[in-house]
Each structure stands twice: as structure tokens, then as C-alpha cells.
Motif scaffolding. Sequence first.
Motif, short mmCIF file in Angstrom:
data_model
loop_
_atom_site.label_atom_id
_atom_site.label_comp_id
_atom_site.label_asym_id
_atom_site.label_seq_id
_atom_site.Cartn_x
_atom_site.Cartn_y
_atom_site.Cartn_z
N ALA A 59 0.82 -1.21 0.00
CA ALA A 59 0.00 0.00 0.00
C ALA A 59 0.85 1.26 0.00
N VAL A 60 0.32 2.29 -0.66
CA VAL A 60 0.84 3.64 -0.52
C VAL A 60 -0.29 4.42 0.15
N LEU A 61 0.03 5.06 1.28
CA LEU A 61 -0.97 5.77 2.05
C LEU A 61 -1.04 7.23 1.61
N VAL A 62 -2.27 7.73 1.43
CA VAL A 62 -2.47 9.14 1.08
C VAL A 62 -3.34 9.73 2.18
N ALA A 63 -2.69 10.42 3.12
CA ALA A 63 -3.36 10.90 4.32
C ALA A 63 -3.54 12.41 4.31
N HIS A 64 -4.68 12.86 4.85
CA HIS A 64 -4.93 14.29 5.00
C HIS A 64 -5.29 14.60 6.45
N SER A 65 -4.70 15.67 6.99
CA SER A 65 -5.05 16.21 8.29
C SER A 65 -4.90 15.18 9.41
N LEU A 66 -5.99 14.79 10.05
CA LEU A 66 -5.92 13.80 11.13
C LEU A 66 -5.41 12.46 10.60
N GLY A 67 -5.62 12.21 9.31
CA GLY A 67 -5.11 10.99 8.69
C GLY A 67 -3.59 10.87 8.79
N CYS A 68 -2.89 12.02 8.78
CA CYS A 68 -1.43 12.01 8.93
C CYS A 68 -1.04 11.49 10.32
N LEU A 69 -1.78 11.94 11.33
CA LEU A 69 -1.50 11.50 12.70
C LEU A 69 -1.85 10.03 12.86
N LEU A 70 -2.87 9.59 12.12
CA LEU A 70 -3.23 8.18 12.11
C LEU A 70 -2.05 7.35 11.59
N VAL A 71 -1.44 7.77 10.49
CA VAL A 71 -0.31 7.05 9.92
C VAL A 71 0.81 6.94 10.96
N ALA A 72 1.12 8.05 11.63
CA ALA A 72 2.21 8.05 12.61
C ALA A 72 1.89 7.14 13.79
N ALA A 73 0.67 7.21 14.30
CA ALA A 73 0.28 6.40 15.46
C ALA A 73 0.28 4.91 15.08
N TRP A 74 -0.30 4.62 13.91
CA TRP A 74 -0.36 3.22 13.45
C TRP A 74 1.05 2.67 13.24
N ALA A 75 1.91 3.45 12.58
CA ALA A 75 3.26 2.98 12.27
C ALA A 75 4.07 2.72 13.54
N ALA A 76 3.79 3.48 14.60
CA ALA A 76 4.52 3.32 15.86
C ALA A 76 4.11 2.02 16.59
N HIS A 77 2.96 1.44 16.24
CA HIS A 77 2.45 0.28 16.96
C HIS A 77 2.30 -0.99 16.14
N SER A 78 2.14 -0.86 14.83
CA SER A 78 1.81 -2.01 13.99
C SER A 78 3.02 -2.88 13.67
N LEU A 79 2.76 -4.16 13.52
CA LEU A 79 3.80 -5.09 13.05
C LEU A 79 3.69 -5.29 11.53
N GLN A 80 2.81 -4.52 10.90
CA GLN A 80 2.54 -4.68 9.46
C GLN A 80 3.12 -3.54 8.62
N THR A 81 3.99 -2.73 9.21
CA THR A 81 4.48 -1.55 8.47
C THR A 81 5.27 -1.94 7.23
N HIS A 82 5.82 -3.15 7.19
CA HIS A 82 6.57 -3.60 6.00
C HIS A 82 5.66 -3.73 4.79
N ARG A 83 4.35 -3.76 5.01
CA ARG A 83 3.40 -3.86 3.91
C ARG A 83 3.12 -2.51 3.25
N VAL A 84 3.60 -1.43 3.88
CA VAL A 84 3.39 -0.09 3.33
C VAL A 84 4.65 0.33 2.60
N LYS A 85 4.49 0.79 1.38
CA LYS A 85 5.63 1.17 0.55
C LYS A 85 6.03 2.63 0.74
N ALA A 86 5.05 3.50 0.99
CA ALA A 86 5.33 4.92 1.12
C ALA A 86 4.07 5.63 1.59
N ALA A 87 4.23 6.90 1.98
CA ALA A 87 3.07 7.69 2.40
C ALA A 87 3.20 9.13 1.93
#
Length: 183
Positions: A59-87
Motif C-alpha cells: 500500500a501507498v498511504l495518502v493521508a490528510h489532516s488527522l489521517g497524517c496522525l493516524l499514519v504516525a500512530a499506526w506505524a509506531a504500533h503495527s507489526l505490518q508496516t513492512h506492507r506499506v511502501k510509502a506515504a
Amino acid sequence: MTASVLILPGWRNSGPTHWQSLWQQTHGYVRVEQHSWDWPLRGDWMMQLEEAVLANPDAVLVAHSLGCLLVAAWAAHSLQTHRVKAALLVAPADVERAEMQQMLHSWSPIARARLPFPSVMATSRNDPYCSFMRASALAHAWGSRMVDCGMSGHINADANLGDWPEGFALLQDLLKEEVTHGH
């Protein structure tokens, strides 16, 4: 393999004239739906993103506003971050400001760990929801390349950007980097 593009709107979702909605309509990108757009709880939103990433590897994540904070919070906790290619992170919201605390209390403090995938942050010099200085500090903490979009407000439908071709060009660059570098 072609990357899946996941659209991550912010608080109250992105309406029909928002560039995220226009990109979704035109290019068939997948919007990550949330249980409550009006009363966002960080944990709930993180679970929805986790499910979406599991269903859309590369996945490539396209985040806006609160979505950006979601990406940061999720990335800090998830074990699936290797599945994301870029944001592509656009106009992060500063939820640590006093006037945001009541509505968005579960979002503080903002996760500031370096993102484990390449990212570009597009910011505006007159965003009412996050000062340029705060956005710069977040970009630095997250390891994001920062792009100055000038006086573009919150880089949303109110900014009259249409389908925001400059932002789409940033996304295309991220997608191209993935093809050439194969991270």
C-alpha cells in the motif's frame, strides 16, 4: 506488483469536492472507512487502517489532516508496516493545541517516531489547523521530505484546489520511486 493506494481522510471525512474524493473517483483508490468520522478515536482508526493494510499489501498511504496522525500512530504500533511502501502526508492537524483537546483528546500526544517507510509531507504556510513550524517539526520527527505548498490553507476543498494536480504529481513520484528502488 502495483501498489494499492489507500485514502486516509481526516476528521469528518473528505467531502465530494475534496481532492482525496476526486482521486478516489478518478483512479479507483480505496478509502479507509472509519466507524465514526465525527467522534474519531485513535485506537478505532488504527484498527481500521491495520485491516486495510492487511487487505491491500504494498500500500501507498495518502493521508490528510488527522489521517497524517493516524499514519504516525499506526506505524509506531503495527507489526505490518513492512506492507506499506510509502506515504503522502498532507496538512497534518495539530491536535495538541488547546482548542482541539476536547474533541480529539485520544489523539494526544502526537506519535513522533520516525516512519519506517518513505514519506513526503505537503504543508501550507497558512494552515489554520497547524502552523508551518509545527508541521516542519513533525516532518523532521517522522523523517518525511517536506514540500512547501505556499498559501494553500488546509489543502482541502475549501482551498479550491480541484483535484490538486501538484499533489497528484507528488504521489506519482512516490509510486515511481517504489518501482525503481523496490523498497
